[in-house]
Design an enzyme around this catalytic site. Structure first.
Site, PDB file in Angstrom:
ATOM      1  N   HIS A 154       5.995   2.241  10.150  1.00  0.00           N
ATOM      2  CA  HIS A 154       7.282   2.722  10.645  1.00  0.00           C
ATOM      3  C   HIS A 154       7.257   4.221  10.941  1.00  0.00           C
ATOM      4  CE1 HIS A 154       9.401  -1.061  10.153  1.00  0.00           C
ATOM      5  NE2 HIS A 154       8.676  -1.230   9.071  1.00  0.00           N
ATOM      6  N   ASN A 190       8.267  -8.127   7.550  1.00  0.00           N
ATOM      7  CA  ASN A 190       8.690  -7.033   6.692  1.00  0.00           C
ATOM      8  C   ASN A 190      10.176  -6.749   6.900  1.00  0.00           C
ATOM      9  OD1 ASN A 190       9.029  -4.668   5.282  1.00  0.00           O
ATOM     10  ND2 ASN A 190       7.617  -3.452   6.518  1.00  0.00           N
ATOM     11  N   ASN A 191      10.992  -7.204   5.956  1.00  0.00           N
ATOM     12  CA  ASN A 191      12.420  -6.874   5.956  1.00  0.00           C
ATOM     13  C   ASN A 191      12.565  -5.461   5.402  1.00  0.00           C
ATOM     14  OD1 ASN A 191      14.140 -10.022   5.355  1.00  0.00           O
ATOM     15  ND2 ASN A 191      12.208  -9.675   6.377  1.00  0.00           N
ATOM     16  N   SER A 192      12.154  -4.507   6.172  1.00  0.00           N
ATOM     17  CA  SER A 192      11.815  -3.176   5.665  1.00  0.00           C
ATOM     18  C   SER A 192      13.020  -2.306   5.306  1.00  0.00           C
ATOM     19  CB  SER A 192      10.977  -2.446   6.718  1.00  0.00           C
ATOM     20  OG  SER A 192      10.692  -1.134   6.291  1.00  0.00           O
ATOM     21  N   PRO A 193      12.937  -1.577   4.202  1.00  0.00           N
ATOM     22  CA  PRO A 193      13.930  -0.543   3.908  1.00  0.00           C
ATOM     23  C   PRO A 193      13.859   0.634   4.883  1.00  0.00           C
ATOM     24  CG  PRO A 193      12.790  -1.215   1.911  1.00  0.00           C
ATOM     25  CD  PRO A 193      12.016  -1.786   3.064  1.00  0.00           C
ATOM     26  N   GLY A 245       0.815  -1.208   0.000  1.00  0.00           N
ATOM     27  CA  GLY A 245       0.000   0.000   0.000  1.00  0.00           C
ATOM     28  C   GLY A 245       0.845   1.252   0.000  1.00  0.00           C
ATOM     29  N   TRP A 246       2.022   1.186   0.627  1.00  0.00           N
ATOM     30  CA  TRP A 246       2.936   2.326   0.637  1.00  0.00           C
ATOM     31  C   TRP A 246       3.320   2.698  -0.797  1.00  0.00           C
ATOM     32  CZ3 TRP A 246       7.303   4.494  -0.995  1.00  0.00           C
ATOM     33  CH2 TRP A 246       7.883   5.521  -0.249  1.00  0.00           C
ATOM     34  N   CYS A 290       1.733   4.669   8.214  1.00  0.00           N
ATOM     35  CA  CYS A 290       2.763   3.697   7.890  1.00  0.00           C
ATOM     36  C   CYS A 290       3.247   3.043   9.176  1.00  0.00           C
ATOM     37  CB  CYS A 290       3.928   4.385   7.182  1.00  0.00           C
ATOM     38  SG  CYS A 290       5.376   3.328   6.959  1.00  0.00           S
TER      39      CYS A 290
END
Length: 543
Positions: free
Chosen positions: A236, A392-395, A114-115, A234
């Site tokens: 984060h 989520n291996n998030s950036p 969705g981001w 979000c």
């Protein structure tokens, strides 16, 4: 049930290339006026379009994903992975690359973020991840992803058909047989998508309606979070607001009803909890008896006891263990949780979701730390032994800095000399070749396999990787092309590398379907077909 849907027979019964031709021949014999239609052309076009609808895709990929979940339960090395895709071409190139390098697409999925829709696909222009983009853009992107993956199937099969024709023309029966076997065992580029439905874009009915559209477009897995729809942030970012469990469970049931209505009985629901970073709630939960789910939710509220002396006008008062308590209410009319309760709330969220129809969990954390995740999963598995996560291996994490911190702290705790390292500056390139940085990189490399084993992570995804790779590659090209390198900046760093690395879209006309179109023209018009792929097509320079 035996979940191993991969080849032709898994999609549409015991079909094969020759049986498809036979079926088409039988049909054409009964249609004497269908002049010029050949059985082999019909068979080829049918095999190039195995999935007739999005629901065909959803059912196929749901069974595939269920099979992968069962395989992971038996062996944690069989975790799954995905990269976030914001355009159909990105998804197509990812799956083509996976097949090229590994020969198969097993346990490789897509993630629809969705981001990235908000940032890249909204008609409003770039937006923050706050559910402000058009919700119809979510099913539209799912349909686009699968349109490009189906085209990848068509393109690869078309190349095999051309090679088959060449083998026949050369009288090479052995090669002809091998190519027919290759057609019969062809693995589709179509893989599961885990699609972000945010917080449902409204109430449970709105969630149900959107879920239907997403499933009809091909989604077999819907990821939904326990934030307030109209205050969604979000995961984060700060300012996240959760909802009571009963509100969230209604949306889980809405998604399940959508799957069942459409006949996707194996559909997967991924429930995300943002409670670790969310300190606020919009509502006080309804509670009927002490210890029920509403009472448990309210027990985390930051409250003070109310007496006749400190009562205020407009107070909201709840009964907690026989005491009249006033939850802390902010000027925004939101209620505050007690500090330090996030982990307990996460565990309760996860257990409650799994007990009410969820299939997979998603715990949004503030850093990639295996033991932090495992600590919560251990508690969840005391109640639900086979609980497993999508993670989520998030950036949004600074992976380099986080893992260098972890190694630094571990070294210091073990009594090792860390005097040559400045913890506050560990991101600097000067540390790249140090033992600390090398150890940190090794931990990053094995993060997925280690956490799959220790922390119950079945699916690893990177939400926004292709957003960042597009920006990075464009920056590098712009720097060279508009600088002193000029055209060499493109040729040396893009085209030459495409050719040498065997990147399929180096032949961009072929990738866009030009050869497929030429063959269709021949099916339709025979020798009168005006083809684009003749001797003067410059794509011939690429072989």
């Amino acid at each position: 049930m035996n979940y191993q849907p991969r080849g032709i027979s898994d999609i549409q019964g015991p079909a094969s290339y020759l049986s498809e031709i036979g079926a088409a021949e039988a049909l054409l014999k009964s249609k004497p006026t269908w002049n010029g239609v050949t059985a082999e052309a019909v068979a080829r076009m049918r095999l190039q379009n195995r999935f007739r609808t999005g629901l065909d895709i959803a059912r196929y990929t749901a069974a595939l994903m269920r099979g992968d979940m069962a395989a992971y339960d038996a062996d944690t090395t069989k975790y799954t992975q995905s990269l976030g895709c914001w355009h159909g071409f990105i998804a197509q190139q990812k799956l083509i690359s996976v097949k090229k390098h590994f020969g198969k697409t097993d346990r490789c999925y897509m993630y629809l973020s969705g981001w990235m829709i908000a940032a890249l696909r909204s008609e409003f222009g770039p937006l923050p991840d706050q559910s402000m983009h058009e919700k119809t853009s979510v099913p539209a992107l799912i349909e686009e992803l699968y349109t490009f993956l189906r085209q990848a199937d068509s393109r690869e099969l078309n190349d095999i058909f051309r090679n088959l024709d060449a083998a026949r023309k050369a009288g090479d029966a052995a090669k002809e047989k091998a190519l027919i076997q290759k057609i019969d065992t062809f693995q589709t580029h179509v893989v599961p998508v885990i699609a972000d439905i945010d917080a449902g874009f409204g109430n449970a009915e709105a969630t149900y309606l959107l879920a239907k559209k997403m499933i009809e477009a091909g989604a077999c897995a819907l990821q939904i979070e326990n934030q307030v729809s109209d205050e969604k942030q979000c995961g984060h970012q700060d300012g996240k607001v959760t909802v009571p469990h009963e509100v969230f469970l209604a949306k889980i049931r809405a998604c399940r009803h959508a799957f069942l209505e459409l006949g996707v009985e194996d559909g997967i629901i991924v429930t995300r909890t943002d409670s670790l970073g969310a300190g606020l709630t919009q509502q006080i939960a309804v509670s009927h008896t002490r210890g029920d789910i509403g009472d448990q939710y309210n027990s985390f509220l930051d409250c003070e006891e109310v007496t006749a002396a400190n009562a205020r006008n407009g107070d909201v008062i709840i009964n907690q263990n026989g005491k009249m308590m006033r939850p802390k209410r902010l000027a925004s009319n939101l209620y505050q949780f007690r500090a330090g309760t996030g982990e307990d709330r996460c565990v309760l969220d996860c257990i409650t979701s799994l007990q009410n129809g969820a299939d997979l969990l998603w715990i949004e954390t503030e850093k990639p730390h295996i033991e932090q995740i495992a600590k919560m999963v251990d508690r969840i598995r005391e109640v639900i032994p086979n609980a497993k996560l999508a993670y989520n291996n998030s950036p949004s994490f600074n992976w380099t800095l986080n893992f260098r911190w972890q190694v630094y702290d571990a070294m210091k705790q073990a009594g090792k000399d860390v005097s040559k390292y400045n913890r506050a500056e560990l991101m600097k390139a000067e540390y790249d070749s140090t033992p600390l940085a090398i150890e940190a990189d090794e931990r990053i490399r094995t993060f997925q396999s280690d956490s799959a084993k220790r922390a119950g992570i079945f699916h690893h995804l990177i939400t926004l990787p292709t957003y960042h790779t597009a920006a990075l590659s464009t920056d590098n090209l712009a720097k060279e092309y508009f600088g002193e390198q000029g055209m060499l900046g493109y040729v040396k760093n893009v085209q030459r590398q495409e050719i040498r690395q065997g990147i399929a879209c180096a032949r961009h006309q072929n990738m866009a379907g030009s050869d497929i179109g030429d063959d269709h023209k021949e099916y339709f018009a025979g020798e009168a077909a005006l083809k684009a792929g003749g001797a003067h097509n410059t794509m011939n320079q690429f072989g």
